[in-house]
Design an enzyme around this catalytic site. Structure first.
Site, PDB file in Angstrom:
ATOM      1  N   TYR A   1       6.798   1.952   1.337  1.00  0.00           N
ATOM      2  CA  TYR A   1       6.455   3.406   1.810  1.00  0.00           C
ATOM      3  C   TYR A   1       7.004   3.547   3.109  1.00  0.00           C
ATOM      4  O   TYR A   1       6.905   2.856   3.992  1.00  0.00           O
ATOM      5  CB  TYR A   1       5.106   3.630   1.671  1.00  0.00           C
ATOM      6  CG  TYR A   1       4.507   5.086   2.147  1.00  0.00           C
ATOM      7  CD1 TYR A   1       5.272   6.272   1.827  1.00  0.00           C
ATOM      8  CD2 TYR A   1       3.926   5.302   2.761  1.00  0.00           C
ATOM      9  CE1 TYR A   1       5.111   7.413   2.162  1.00  0.00           C
ATOM     10  CE2 TYR A   1       3.384   6.393   3.426  1.00  0.00           C
ATOM     11  CZ  TYR A   1       4.014   7.464   3.221  1.00  0.00           C
ATOM     12  OH  TYR A   1       3.669   8.784   3.342  1.00  0.00           O
TER      13      TYR A   1
ATOM     14  N   ASP B   1       7.330  -2.783  -4.579  1.00  0.00           N
ATOM     15  CA  ASP B   1       6.912  -1.528  -4.968  1.00  0.00           C
ATOM     16  C   ASP B   1       7.433  -0.417  -4.278  1.00  0.00           C
ATOM     17  O   ASP B   1       7.939  -0.290  -2.971  1.00  0.00           O
ATOM     18  CB  ASP B   1       5.234  -1.720  -4.451  1.00  0.00           C
ATOM     19  CG  ASP B   1       4.567  -0.352  -4.767  1.00  0.00           C
ATOM     20  OD1 ASP B   1       4.278   0.047  -6.083  1.00  0.00           O
ATOM     21  OD2 ASP B   1       4.545   0.548  -3.779  1.00  0.00           O
TER      22      ASP B   1
ATOM     23  N   TYR C   1       8.587   8.423  -2.655  1.00  0.00           N
ATOM     24  CA  TYR C   1       8.920   7.745  -1.322  1.00  0.00           C
ATOM     25  C   TYR C   1      10.519   8.114  -1.108  1.00  0.00           C
ATOM     26  O   TYR C   1      10.675   8.033   0.469  1.00  0.00           O
ATOM     27  CB  TYR C   1       8.757   6.180  -1.486  1.00  0.00           C
ATOM     28  CG  TYR C   1       7.465   5.758  -1.674  1.00  0.00           C
ATOM     29  CD1 TYR C   1       6.402   6.686  -1.669  1.00  0.00           C
ATOM     30  CD2 TYR C   1       7.316   4.229  -1.828  1.00  0.00           C
ATOM     31  CE1 TYR C   1       5.170   6.286  -2.024  1.00  0.00           C
ATOM     32  CE2 TYR C   1       6.142   3.816  -2.156  1.00  0.00           C
ATOM     33  CZ  TYR C   1       5.054   4.703  -2.091  1.00  0.00           C
ATOM     34  OH  TYR C   1       3.772   4.176  -2.465  1.00  0.00           O
TER      35      TYR C   1
ATOM     36  N   ASN D   1      -4.538   5.092  -8.466  1.00  0.00           N
ATOM     37  CA  ASN D   1      -5.449   6.434  -7.732  1.00  0.00           C
ATOM     38  C   ASN D   1      -6.457   6.727  -8.972  1.00  0.00           C
ATOM     39  O   ASN D   1      -6.893   7.795  -9.040  1.00  0.00           O
ATOM     40  CB  ASN D   1      -4.841   7.451  -7.120  1.00  0.00           C
ATOM     41  CG  ASN D   1      -4.143   6.856  -5.752  1.00  0.00           C
ATOM     42  OD1 ASN D   1      -4.738   6.746  -4.782  1.00  0.00           O
ATOM     43  ND2 ASN D   1      -2.823   6.903  -5.786  1.00  0.00           N
TER      44      ASN D   1
ATOM     45  N   PRO E   1      -3.810  -2.421   2.151  1.00  0.00           N
ATOM     46  CA  PRO E   1      -4.891  -3.402   2.521  1.00  0.00           C
ATOM     47  C   PRO E   1      -4.955  -3.666   3.821  1.00  0.00           C
ATOM     48  O   PRO E   1      -6.038  -4.265   4.046  1.00  0.00           O
ATOM     49  CB  PRO E   1      -4.043  -4.676   1.658  1.00  0.00           C
ATOM     50  CG  PRO E   1      -2.666  -4.293   1.769  1.00  0.00           C
ATOM     51  CD  PRO E   1      -2.435  -2.762   1.628  1.00  0.00           C
TER      52      PRO E   1
ATOM     53  N   GLY F   1      -5.565  -1.258   6.065  1.00  0.00           N
ATOM     54  CA  GLY F   1      -6.106  -0.127   6.686  1.00  0.00           C
ATOM     55  C   GLY F   1      -4.880   0.944   7.223  1.00  0.00           C
ATOM     56  O   GLY F   1      -3.961   0.814   6.684  1.00  0.00           O
TER      57      GLY F   1
ATOM     58  N   LEU G   1       6.410 -10.349   7.673  1.00  0.00           N
ATOM     59  CA  LEU G   1       6.834 -10.638   6.471  1.00  0.00           C
ATOM     60  C   LEU G   1       6.454 -12.184   6.169  1.00  0.00           C
ATOM     61  O   LEU G   1       5.632 -12.317   4.991  1.00  0.00           O
ATOM     62  CB  LEU G   1       8.308 -10.616   5.869  1.00  0.00           C
ATOM     63  CG  LEU G   1       8.754  -8.981   6.062  1.00  0.00           C
ATOM     64  CD1 LEU G   1      10.405  -9.063   6.090  1.00  0.00           C
ATOM     65  CD2 LEU G   1       8.420  -8.497   4.873  1.00  0.00           C
ATOM     66  N   LYS G   2       6.649 -13.208   7.112  1.00  0.00           N
ATOM     67  CA  LYS G   2       6.290 -14.441   6.637  1.00  0.00           C
ATOM     68  C   LYS G   2       4.587 -14.483   6.830  1.00  0.00           C
ATOM     69  O   LYS G   2       4.081 -15.145   5.894  1.00  0.00           O
ATOM     70  CB  LYS G   2       6.724 -15.314   7.879  1.00  0.00           C
ATOM     71  CG  LYS G   2       8.163 -15.853   7.504  1.00  0.00           C
ATOM     72  CD  LYS G   2       8.441 -16.759   8.610  1.00  0.00           C
ATOM     73  CE  LYS G   2      10.211 -16.940   8.353  1.00  0.00           C
ATOM     74  NZ  LYS G   2      10.639 -18.039   9.648  1.00  0.00           N
TER      75      LYS G   2
ATOM     76  N   ASN H   1       2.430 -12.359   6.298  1.00  0.00           N
ATOM     77  CA  ASN H   1       1.872 -11.799   4.908  1.00  0.00           C
ATOM     78  C   ASN H   1       1.793 -12.688   3.561  1.00  0.00           C
ATOM     79  O   ASN H   1       0.903 -12.355   2.940  1.00  0.00           O
ATOM     80  CB  ASN H   1       2.330 -10.405   4.725  1.00  0.00           C
ATOM     81  CG  ASN H   1       1.880  -9.306   5.901  1.00  0.00           C
ATOM     82  OD1 ASN H   1       1.150  -9.755   6.793  1.00  0.00           O
ATOM     83  ND2 ASN H   1       2.640  -8.290   5.903  1.00  0.00           N
TER      84      ASN H   1
END
Length: 289
Positions: free
Chosen positions: A24, A47, A52, A154, A204, A206, A255-256, A258
């Site tokens: 997104y 995703d 988007y 949702n 995730p 926030g 990226l790493k 996460n």
């Protein structure tokens, strides 16, 4: 086993990586750059959504990048979502458009993005009829081989129970929700676990800026104690409860980081995280009939 390779076998029989990349707000030239880095460090699930506006960019990027990283279409997992304006009998046509934009032959997972339709009021009983019609035509798309698995996004317990009572023989394999220590629903988690439906957390980490959970005192304290980043703690909070995650990231560092979630948060710290002040940063599906 490194978390970047951890998967979950869905009700459809197909497996999904538990950590994927959310896209997104990643658009234009950033798509190619971000996906190149993501594939290099081990991401294999991506995703997106029709709303988007980046499906074409993602499709073009993957077509160029898969050969570069010695990967085939079967090595990656692509999921996208039905625009809330396309509920009803046009849902299959919307899926076909996303499939064409993504240039990927088939979709691994297609989600109904929102239980309501933008064509009617959120308080209208017409929403149930429209999302039921959407599911029926998406089941046809699955039977035609356009998509391997179907899910929702949702969907609160009421929406999910309605679907399960009339799902045309195909249960949803996944429910994507805003999910973090400030926003979760135990009743929904129990229902999904009972039915074998995987919960997948969007947002995730926030919100953004000063409102982000990355700055929350409890999160930062637990992170410091464990020698991890706040982001890793928030992602591990989900994964430790068998909730998949799709965090966003653009830099190689993020990226790493996460993907480095192979640690355990002690139960005492999990309880502290569970008691963070509740806050919802995105849509509120509880208002949709």
């Amino acid at each position: 086993m490194s978390n970047k390779f951890a998967t979950f076998k869905m009700l459809s029989g197909y497996s999904i990586p538990l950590t994927g990349l959310g896209t997104y707000l990643i658009e234009g030239d950033d798509v190619l750059k971000t996906l190149d880095k993501a594939l290099a460090v081990g991401y294999r699930a991506f995703d997106t959504a029709a709303m988007y506006g980046n499906e074409k960019d993602i499709g073009s990027a993957l077509k160029e990048l898969l050969p570069k990283h010695n990967l085939n279409r079967e090595d990656i997992f692509i999921q996208t979502k039905l625009n809330p304006s396309d509920h009803g009998n046009v849902a299959k046509t919307a899926l076909e458009k996303s499939l064409k934009n993504l240039q990927c032959g088939y979709l691994d997972l297609y989600l109904i993005h929102w239980p309501g339709s933008y064509t009617v009021s959120s308080r209208s009983e017409e929403n149930l009829k429209l999302r039921t019609a959407s599911w029926a035509t998406l089941v046809e798309a699955k039977e035609a081989g356009l998509v391997r698995s179907l899910g929702v996004s949702n969907y609160i317990p009421r929406h999910l129970n309605q679907l399960l009572s009339n799902c045309y023989g195909v249960k949803p394999v996944l429910n994507q929700m805003e999910w973090h220590p400030g926003c979760y629903d135990n009743e929904l988690k129990q229902l999904c676990d009972k039915e074998g439906i995987l919960l997948q957390a969007y947002m995730p980490l926030g919100g953004n800026g000063n409102l982000s959970l990355l700055r929350d005192n409890v999160v930062t304290s637990v992170a410091k104690q464990l020698g991890k980043t706040p982001a890793q703690v928030l992602l591990r909070w989900c994964l430790q409860q068998n909730v998949a995650v799709i965090p966003k990231g653009r830099s190689m560092e993020h990226l790493k980081d996460n993907l480095e979630t192979d640690f355990i948060i002690p139960e005492s710290d999990m309880k502290l995280l569970n008691n963070i002040d509740k806050v919802r940063f995105d849509w509120n599906p509880y208002s949709v009939l």
